[in-house]
Design a protein around this motif. Sequence first.
Motif, mmCIF file in Angstrom:
data_model
loop_
_atom_site.group_PDB
_atom_site.id
_atom_site.type_symbol
_atom_site.label_atom_id
_atom_site.label_comp_id
_atom_site.label_asym_id
_atom_site.label_seq_id
_atom_site.Cartn_x
_atom_site.Cartn_y
_atom_site.Cartn_z
ATOM 1 N N ARG A 237 0.821 -1.211 0.000
ATOM 2 C CA ARG A 237 0.000 0.000 0.000
ATOM 3 C C ARG A 237 0.859 1.267 0.000
ATOM 4 N NH1 ARG A 237 -5.288 1.336 1.483
ATOM 5 N NH2 ARG A 237 -5.564 3.472 2.245
ATOM 6 N N LYS A 238 1.904 1.294 0.837
ATOM 7 C CA LYS A 238 2.765 2.466 0.923
ATOM 8 C C LYS A 238 3.476 2.719 -0.407
ATOM 9 C CE LYS A 238 6.548 4.499 3.596
ATOM 10 N NZ LYS A 238 7.513 4.307 4.723
ATOM 11 N N ARG A 239 3.989 1.639 -1.037
ATOM 12 C CA ARG A 239 4.672 1.795 -2.322
ATOM 13 C C ARG A 239 3.692 2.277 -3.399
ATOM 14 N NH1 ARG A 239 9.556 -0.563 -3.106
ATOM 15 N NH2 ARG A 239 9.092 -1.367 -5.186
ATOM 16 N N TRP A 240 2.466 1.756 -3.370
ATOM 17 C CA TRP A 240 1.476 2.173 -4.354
ATOM 18 C C TRP A 240 1.143 3.651 -4.181
ATOM 19 C CZ3 TRP A 240 -3.159 4.531 -4.848
ATOM 20 C CH2 TRP A 240 -3.784 4.426 -6.083
ATOM 21 N N LEU A 241 0.994 4.092 -2.935
ATOM 22 C CA LEU A 241 0.681 5.498 -2.685
ATOM 23 C C LEU A 241 1.811 6.405 -3.171
ATOM 24 C CD1 LEU A 241 -0.956 5.253 0.869
ATOM 25 C CD2 LEU A 241 -2.110 5.793 -1.301
ATOM 26 N N GLU A 242 3.059 5.970 -2.991
ATOM 27 C CA GLU A 242 4.195 6.757 -3.485
ATOM 28 C C GLU A 242 4.185 6.801 -5.010
ATOM 29 O OE1 GLU A 242 6.499 8.612 -1.948
ATOM 30 O OE2 GLU A 242 5.376 8.283 -0.099
ATOM 31 N N LEU A 243 3.872 5.658 -5.629
ATOM 32 C CA LEU A 243 3.769 5.630 -7.090
ATOM 33 C C LEU A 243 2.650 6.550 -7.563
ATOM 34 C CD1 LEU A 243 4.483 4.493 -9.886
ATOM 35 C CD2 LEU A 243 2.953 2.559 -9.405
ATOM 36 N N ASN A 244 1.529 6.532 -6.858
ATOM 37 C CA ASN A 244 0.398 7.386 -7.235
ATOM 38 C C ASN A 244 0.765 8.862 -7.142
ATOM 39 O OD1 ASN A 244 -2.494 7.602 -7.937
ATOM 40 N ND2 ASN A 244 -2.654 8.585 -5.933
#
Length: 328
Positions: A237-244
């Motif tokens: 989730r954290k990596r996805w939010l950074e990608l977003n």
Amino acid sequence: MPIKIRPNPAIPDHEVLRKIGGGAYGEVWLARGVTGALRAVKVVWREDFEDARGFEREFEGILKFEPMSRDHPALVNILHVGRSPDGVSFYYYVMELGDDVSTGQEINPVEYEPRTLRADTHQGAGVQWDTNVCIDVGLRLAEALDHLHERGLAHRDVKPSNVIFVNGRAKLADIGLVATRGQRTFVGTEGFVPPEGPGSSQADVYSLGKVLYEIATGKDRLSFPELPDSMPTGIDRKRWLELNKIICDICEPRISKRKISNAAQLADALRRLQRGKRRRQSGGAVWMTTAVLALFAGWASWEMVKDSEWVRRMTPAPKPALSQTVQL
């Protein structure tokens, strides 16, 4: 627009088998070379252009790109460039063939269908890709764009159907649209073209951002900036939010608000995310952080030494008040 019926193009040293793709700017044919190797051949017809100048400009772009296409692992290799036998009807370029959408490198010429990012997303419509795969694909394509931009070229139509897979790795294709950066001929696809229009390096980065949006969220690029129906959980989730955050930055409609303005910066941001590092701060943010830290360090140092013997010695003692004698 009516469909144009044309004969199979004659390509020297190649047996043209069948058409496997096409669009407003040319056709892609499956062909077999004299060695027996299967190739993809892009054919660009003169009659599809309003004038000879535009046609020749595109040809000059592919001539410039041909040698550099083999210098980067995320660009489709161009093996040969040539003109039609009469010298005027079309030009063509021979490329390495991408994987089959179903069988990978095992190619059956009769059933072959190229594996593109668009084909993959259609097979899993509405499905989010694994975050690590999104980062890897984005990094490879950002580095490929940087390779183009450093040499004065722009792609002008970055989209899922122009990303193919060769031996399972993503590569930027449809290089027939590559032209000198800043060329104002309008090309591109709705939803992938930024408000300021195509043709610049920053426009290519915007288009790549919309590609990443589609595979990271499972949504159509016209739905940006809507979030996916379900969010990743746990560590992902954290990596996805950074990608977003990166995607929202490069797809910001207002140019002045985009913190990432070129492919090199995008590649750096994705590389740091891949390695689990924080994004680099912008110049203004770095200056502000440095100033605050310097002020804090100065204050802390003063608090530590202000009551020391050394400070007392360096500080002049106050002068005694002068007494006045009152004469009566």
